[in-house]
Structure formats: C-alpha cells, structure tokens
Scaffold this active site. Structure first.
Site, PDB file in Angstrom:
ATOM      1  N   SER A 198       0.827  -1.203   0.000  1.00 17.32           N
ATOM      2  CA  SER A 198       0.000   0.000   0.000  1.00 17.32           C
ATOM      3  C   SER A 198       0.864   1.257   0.000  1.00 17.32           C
ATOM      4  O   SER A 198       1.637   1.467  -0.931  1.00 17.32           O
ATOM      5  CB  SER A 198      -0.963  -0.037   1.195  1.00 17.32           C
ATOM      6  OG  SER A 198      -2.011   0.885   1.027  1.00 17.32           O
ATOM      7  N   ASP A 227      -5.823  -3.267  -2.609  1.00 18.16           N
ATOM      8  CA  ASP A 227      -4.867  -2.914  -1.561  1.00 18.16           C
ATOM      9  C   ASP A 227      -4.307  -4.145  -0.848  1.00 18.16           C
ATOM     10  O   ASP A 227      -5.048  -4.971  -0.320  1.00 18.16           O
ATOM     11  CB  ASP A 227      -5.585  -2.015  -0.546  1.00 18.16           C
ATOM     12  CG  ASP A 227      -4.628  -1.290   0.382  1.00 18.16           C
ATOM     13  OD1 ASP A 227      -3.644  -1.905   0.815  1.00 18.16           O
ATOM     14  OD2 ASP A 227      -4.881  -0.109   0.680  1.00 18.16           O
TER      15      ASP A 227
END
Length: 391
Positions: free
Chosen positions: A116, A260
């Site tokens: 991320s 993500d």
C-alpha cells in the site's frame, strides 16, 4: 406509493446499467479451480518468477543444490527493509527515510518489501541515488485533487469506487517514469530484490510481485505492469477501483482482480517463512540479517470519544481492526526473526497528529507535513528504532 415505486425503479435501473457497463464480468474471472495455476499473458523468457503467492517459498532466492543466491550484499550484513501500509501516514515513513538519507545512515538494503503506502515508497529506496531526493516531493504531492480526481460517492454503491482511478494512474505514471523503471531493472541485475504485495480479492490471499524482475523483463508492457502493480497495492477498496490483470489458463484469456495489499497483510518480509539466514550463510556474512520495519501509523489506538453514528462507528471499527492486524503482523515477524536468528527493529508513529488536519480530505497536506517532519526528526536525532511493541 407511486413516488416510492419510481425511486425504486430508478435504483434498479442504475444498478442494472452499472452492472452491464463494466467490461470485467465474472465469466472472464479466474475461478476457484484455476486461480493458482494461471500465468501472466507473456511470451518472454524469464530467469525467476515475476510474482508468487505469499504462501509459496521464494526458492529462487537460494539454490539448495549449489548453496548459492542471486542476492548481493555490500558489507557484512544482509539488510532487509519492510514498509507497511498506512494511507496518508506514508508521509511518516518518507520522513524517516529522508532523515536517514540526509544523515548518511540510510542502509544499503538488499531486500525491500512494501504494501500500500509502503509500496509507493519502496521503489525510491530500492533505486537510491538521485531518486531518493524525489521521495519527499512525490509523497507530499499526494492530495485528493491529484489522485482522486472527480468524486461521485454514489458510484461506491452502483460501481466499484467513488473515483474512476484515472487520476491515480496518471499520478503513478508521472511519479515512476520509464527512466526510473530502467533503474529498477539495473538494481535487480545488481542483486537486489523489491517485493510488492497486493490482495487477490476473490481468494483474499496476498500476491507478492517481484517488481525488479518485471522491470528487468522483456515484457512489452513492463512499464504499464509496474504501474498497475503499484496502483493495485495501494488501491483502497471503495476509494480506488480494483486493478485487473490479464492472465491465461492454457489458451484461455482470463482476468484477476487485485486491490490494496493491506487487506491481506499490513506488512511482510519473509514469504512462506523463508529463512534469510540461508542467504547470509551462502554469502559467508559475519553478522546475522538485519530487519528494519517502518510502520506507517500508530501501534496503539488513542482514546477518543466516538459518536454513536454510523460513519463514526464504522471508521473507528475499521481503524481498530487495521491496528490489531498490524500488531499481529509485527508480533509474527518478531517471533520468526527470533527463531531464524535475525535482528529486528521497527519504528512507528507514536503520537496522534490528527489535530494537525485542516480539512476532511483523505490526504490532508498539513497533517502529512506534520508527520513527515516528525519522522524526519526521529531519524536525525537517534530516537528512531524500537524492539518492543507498546502495551
């Protein structure tokens, strides 16, 4: 009654139109039977996997028969850097790394992992040199207008996110141009490895992308693929749309959906409990591997009264879940590092800077500048690394 029926009809029509408008239909998606077997659509020769599951050992890092490794080390210690997720809190990690660089104490990391926000930071450390100097501008340049573009919150319900993702991809393309990807390829050839994690959403499993190998490949779309991997690792569901990757099951063209990496893990360093001591032994290094972990965020939730309203309750609950997931990841890493004989230290945001926010933006500049400076100051004042989690 007629008015209620009309509203209901509009909602049904909107859902129907949204469903029909997407080109990413389920009949094109990988299935439970083949998702572990599909391959990237390519006709090029590769020396090591371009990606692998976090449940698979990266055996290409160590050859048992020859007791050799493609990894190279400058000095007498194998240095590993793990960068966590954290959204806007990635500014903290950027500050830490810039502080270390300015002080001349940024280590030569042979293996770097990122998820991320950490995935967006990792390439700059991996490439090093002049690229480190761009890290501050790129991370503090992330703002709602730059990466979110035009927002439509109804799209979160009727489509895949409240942004279309175009602005985010444009940002990625500008931040990681082809010249930088060429430098990533060179670092891969130099014996360093960059691993980026994304979540394969249908299975919920963590996929690890060998980003330096992708950059170094002969894939005609290698630049686009690097951008897509970075975007997928940081694509917060509901905020950014998923990233779709073309794969093949024999001759059948299919798609994978990735989001993500933080949904599967907040931070990682050793896929399938890989023992980095094997690499140290192969290189005859004098010291055990050193693992440095940067947690882009808090490790203990601050006490804050919460209104009994839906959004406030949901926000607090999700932040609490993420916090506990992160603590669990770090406890696991701490345990495994002790078992394998690694030295591990970590740093994190140990103060709540929410009062610095001057807007409701996801990426509030004043907040990001405040935690960037805090991370920088910790790095230059010898108050950086910890070995025990806060209680």
């Amino acid at each position: 009654m007629a008015r209620k029926l009309n509203i209901f009809s509009v909602v049904l029509l909107s859902v129907s139109v949204a469903a029909c408008s997407t080109p990413h239909t389920l009949d094109k998606r990988v299935t439970e039977d083949n998702y572990k077997e599909v391959t990237l659509d390519r006709n090029v020769k590769i020396e090591e996997p371009l990606r692998f599951w976090a449940s698979e050992k990266p055996e290409f890092l160590y050859n048992q028969d020859t007791q050799s490794t493609p990894i190279t080390v400058q000095g007498d210690t194998l240095n590993i850097l793990a960068l966590s997720g954290g959204g806007a809190n990635g500014a903290f990690g950027a500050g830490v790394l810039m502080g270390l660089a300015d002080r001349g104490e940024l280590k030569d990391y042979s293996v770097i992992t990122g998820i991320s926000a950490g995935a967006l930071i990792a390439p700059f450390v991996f490439v090093g040199g002049d690229e480190i100097a761009r890290l501050e501008d790129v991370i503090l340049g992330i703002n709602d207008k730059e990466v979110l573009g035009k927002k439509n919150f109804l799209n979160t319900i009727f489509k895949d996110a409240f942004t279309n993702g175009d602005s985010f991809i444009e940002f990625i393309g500008e931040a990681y141009p082809e010249e930088m990807i060429d430098k990533m390829a060179q670092q891969h050839r130099n014996g360093k490895r960059l691993f980026i994690g994304s979540t394969h959403l249908d299975s919920g499993e963590l996929m690890v992308w060998n980003l330096g190998a992708i950059a170094n490949s002969d894939l005609p779309n290698r630049v686009e693929l690097v951008h897509k991997v970075l975007a997928s690792s940081a694509s917060i569901p509901g905020v950014f749309p998923p990233q779709f990757f073309d794969v093949r099951d024999d001759q059948t063209a299919l798609e994978e959906m990735h989001v993500d990496g933080g949904l599967a893990a907040q931070v990682f360093y050793n896929p399938s409990n890989f023992d980095y001591q094997l690499i140290s032994d192969a290189l005859n290094l004098d010291h055990p591997p050193q693992l440095d972990v940067i947690r882009n965020g808090l490790l203990k939730s601050p006490y804050k009264p919460v209104n009994d309203k839906g959004v406030a309750l949901l926000t607090k609950s999700l932040s609490g879940l993420t916090m506990m997931q992160t603590r669990g990841d770090i406890y696991r890493m701490k345990y495994l590092s002790e078992v394998d004989g690694l030295n591990m230290q970590f740093t994190y945001l140990d103060q709540d800077f929410s009062e610095a926010k001057q807007s409701k933006d996801l990426f509030d500049l004043e907040y990001m500048k405040a935690i960037y400076q805090y991370g920088y100051d910790k790095a230059v004042t010898d108050d950086l690394w910890e070995t025990e989690l806060p209680q």
